[in-house]
Design an enzyme around this catalytic site. Structure first.
Site, PDB file in Angstrom:
ATOM      1  N   PRO A  14       0.847  -1.195   0.000  1.00  0.00           N
ATOM      2  CA  PRO A  14       0.000   0.000   0.000  1.00  0.00           C
ATOM      3  C   PRO A  14       0.880   1.242   0.000  1.00  0.00           C
ATOM      4  O   PRO A  14       1.811   1.350   0.802  1.00  0.00           O
ATOM      5  CB  PRO A  14      -0.786  -0.130   1.314  1.00  0.00           C
ATOM      6  CG  PRO A  14       0.086  -0.981   2.193  1.00  0.00           C
ATOM      7  CD  PRO A  14       0.795  -1.926   1.271  1.00  0.00           C
ATOM      8  N   MET A  15       0.604   2.179  -0.922  1.00  0.00           N
ATOM      9  CA  MET A  15       1.400   3.405  -1.022  1.00  0.00           C
ATOM     10  C   MET A  15       0.466   4.582  -1.264  1.00  0.00           C
ATOM     11  O   MET A  15      -0.268   4.601  -2.252  1.00  0.00           O
ATOM     12  CB  MET A  15       2.429   3.279  -2.153  1.00  0.00           C
ATOM     13  CG  MET A  15       3.510   2.246  -1.885  1.00  0.00           C
ATOM     14  SD  MET A  15       4.646   2.005  -3.277  1.00  0.00           S
ATOM     15  CE  MET A  15       3.658   0.899  -4.332  1.00  0.00           C
ATOM     16  N   CYS A  97       3.453   3.046   9.272  1.00  0.00           N
ATOM     17  CA  CYS A  97       3.679   4.383   8.735  1.00  0.00           C
ATOM     18  C   CYS A  97       4.247   5.307   9.808  1.00  0.00           C
ATOM     19  O   CYS A  97       3.680   5.410  10.903  1.00  0.00           O
ATOM     20  CB  CYS A  97       2.375   4.960   8.183  1.00  0.00           C
ATOM     21  SG  CYS A  97       2.593   6.579   7.428  1.00  0.00           S
ATOM     22  N   LYS A 136       0.461  -5.039   9.222  1.00  0.00           N
ATOM     23  CA  LYS A 136       1.738  -4.669   8.603  1.00  0.00           C
ATOM     24  C   LYS A 136       2.477  -3.756   9.575  1.00  0.00           C
ATOM     25  O   LYS A 136       1.940  -2.727  10.000  1.00  0.00           O
ATOM     26  CB  LYS A 136       1.525  -3.960   7.266  1.00  0.00           C
ATOM     27  CG  LYS A 136       2.826  -3.655   6.518  1.00  0.00           C
ATOM     28  CD  LYS A 136       2.542  -3.074   5.131  1.00  0.00           C
ATOM     29  CE  LYS A 136       3.829  -2.938   4.317  1.00  0.00           C
ATOM     30  NZ  LYS A 136       4.752  -1.921   4.849  1.00  0.00           N
ATOM     31  N   HIS A 168       7.966  -4.847   7.498  1.00  0.00           N
ATOM     32  CA  HIS A 168       8.935  -3.975   6.840  1.00  0.00           C
ATOM     33  C   HIS A 168      10.219  -4.065   7.662  1.00  0.00           C
ATOM     34  O   HIS A 168      10.239  -3.670   8.826  1.00  0.00           O
ATOM     35  CB  HIS A 168       8.426  -2.534   6.800  1.00  0.00           C
ATOM     36  CG  HIS A 168       9.301  -1.604   6.017  1.00  0.00           C
ATOM     37  ND1 HIS A 168       8.838  -0.444   5.466  1.00  0.00           N
ATOM     38  CD2 HIS A 168      10.623  -1.664   5.683  1.00  0.00           C
ATOM     39  CE1 HIS A 168       9.818   0.182   4.831  1.00  0.00           C
ATOM     40  NE2 HIS A 168      10.917  -0.542   4.970  1.00  0.00           N
ATOM     41  N   ASN A 208       9.091  -7.238   3.668  1.00  0.00           N
ATOM     42  CA  ASN A 208       8.955  -6.030   2.855  1.00  0.00           C
ATOM     43  C   ASN A 208      10.172  -5.140   3.113  1.00  0.00           C
ATOM     44  O   ASN A 208      10.720  -5.136   4.204  1.00  0.00           O
ATOM     45  CB  ASN A 208       7.650  -5.317   3.245  1.00  0.00           C
ATOM     46  CG  ASN A 208       7.525  -3.935   2.652  1.00  0.00           C
ATOM     47  OD1 ASN A 208       7.263  -2.970   3.372  1.00  0.00           O
ATOM     48  ND2 ASN A 208       7.700  -3.790   1.359  1.00  0.00           N
ATOM     49  N   GLY A 209      10.582  -4.411   2.074  1.00  0.00           N
ATOM     50  CA  GLY A 209      11.659  -3.445   2.249  1.00  0.00           C
ATOM     51  C   GLY A 209      12.857  -3.674   1.352  1.00  0.00           C
ATOM     52  O   GLY A 209      13.561  -4.664   1.511  1.00  0.00           O
ATOM     53  N   ARG A 231       8.006   0.405  -3.871  1.00  0.00           N
ATOM     54  CA  ARG A 231       8.230   1.348  -4.964  1.00  0.00           C
ATOM     55  C   ARG A 231       8.805   0.720  -6.222  1.00  0.00           C
ATOM     56  O   ARG A 231       8.598   1.228  -7.325  1.00  0.00           O
ATOM     57  CB  ARG A 231       9.112   2.497  -4.462  1.00  0.00           C
ATOM     58  CG  ARG A 231       8.267   3.536  -3.767  1.00  0.00           C
ATOM     59  CD  ARG A 231       8.950   4.293  -2.682  1.00  0.00           C
ATOM     60  NE  ARG A 231       7.982   5.228  -2.109  1.00  0.00           N
ATOM     61  CZ  ARG A 231       7.022   4.897  -1.252  1.00  0.00           C
ATOM     62  NH1 ARG A 231       6.902   3.636  -0.866  1.00  0.00           N
ATOM     63  NH2 ARG A 231       6.172   5.792  -0.789  1.00  0.00           N
TER      64      ARG A 231
END
Length: 335
Positions: A14-15, A97, A136, A168, A208-209, A231
């Site tokens: 999700p971004m 976030c 997450k 992440h 993730n990451g 990304r």
């Protein structure tokens, strides 16, 4: 080509401002197997804002996960029920976030310091629906960055019924670093995520990451249950087509992707949606190939844009790539 994705998952993160419904439709054209996520949507935006707009999606986007930001039990539960009613496959709680804005509202990574709060959210949200509720999170926050801190967080939340965690593999610095810096400066600690899977073998653990290639995805899948791409999947979406090899399937061509994209664009224009806003999501289609820059220039920075202009830019770009490939083949034949 063997299928190594049995009981494994590949997803696009999700971004905010990026994983809109328009991007998700585009992303689905590259790979039918990946899990797609909405942007992080706050409970306030869903309850008091443009609910239908936030929750709209094309049926082709499935499997699709709604990511929620919030900490109020009643609001999070209500939004989870909305997600199930609207047909989402899962709901994910954002505990990763690091921005100041979400900290103020007790959303995001700051909730890692309150595992009992997250556990309570999971308990009530999961009791209200039949679809999975997942989390997450980061590997730590600020100076609470030990493996034991993350272990305790996961153990507490899992006891409330959460069975899937997307990690992440960076600590989030809630003071002193911007969200962009938090994606780049804290070092990646993949080994901590691998260890988490070893300690909780019955849980689904995704990593993730900083993951940018199919080879890296394969490496991580040897240790965990899933990989989430951020990304890299937006800036170079064709990586998701290349990842079809993980399922033992061939990647679709860019020509085929464009052919399937055009009817969608016609539908959106007919609805009055602004084409320049939609087209920004397609800038990375030819990333790394000759002609990529001209493709980006043709689609970006314009107040108006037509489907015919997009088709013309695609035709020119594909022709230029074919010309360059033929030239390279001729050089190799001569050598």
């Amino acid at each position: 080509m063997p299928n190594i994705m049995q009981d494994k998952r590949l997803s696009i993160a999700p971004m905010i401002d990026w994983t809109t419904s328009d991007y998700r439709f585009f992303a689905r054209l590259f790979n039918p197997h990946t899990y797609l996520y909405t942007e992080m949507i706050s409970t306030g935006a869903l309850i008091h804002g443009k609910t239908d707009r936030h929750l709209r999606f094309d049926a082709s986007e499935h499997p699709l996960v709604l990511q929620l930001g919030g900490a109020d039990i009643a609001e999070m539960t209500h939004c989870t029920e909305l997600a199930q009613t609207r047909g989402f496959a899962e709901v994910n709680i954002n505990v990763g976030c690091p921005s100041d804005r979400v900290q103020h509202n007790k959303i995001g990574a700051c909730l890692m310091a309150e595992p009992e709060t997250v556990a309570t959210l999971v308990k009530h949200m999961q009791a209200a629906v039949s679809i999975p509720v997942t989390v997450k999170h980061r590997i730590g926050i600020d100076h609470f960055d030990s493996y034991e801190f993350m272990h305790n967080f996961v153990e507490t939340v899992a006891a409330a019924g959460c069975e899937r965690f997307i990690v992440h593999a960076r600590t989030a610095w809630l003071q002193g670093l911007s969200p962009k810096q938090n994606r780049e400066i804290p070092p990646l600690r993949y080994e901590d995520v691998y260890r988490l899977k070893q300690d909780f073998p019955s849980l689904a653990i995704e990593i993730n990451g900083g993951i940018t290639t199919v080879a890296e995805i394969e490496t991580h899948l040897q240790h965990v249950d899933g990989v989430m791409i951020g990304r890299a999947a937006y800036q170079n979406p064709y990586i998701m087509a290349e990842a079809m090899s993980l399922w033992g399937e061939a990647a679709p061509s860019r020509e085929a992707i464009l052919e399937r994209l055009m009817p969608y664009l016609q539908e959106q224009v007919a609805k009055g949606e602004p084409l320049p806003t939609i087209a920004r999501h397609f800038l990375g289609l030819f990333q790394g190939l000759p002609g990529a820059r001209k493709w980006r220039q043709a689609l970006s920075g314009k107040q108006s844009l037509t489907i015919a202009e997009i088709e013309d830019a695609a035709t020119q770009t594909l022709a230029f790539i074919a010309q360059q490939d033929a030239y390279q083949d001729s050089l190799e034949a001569q050598s």
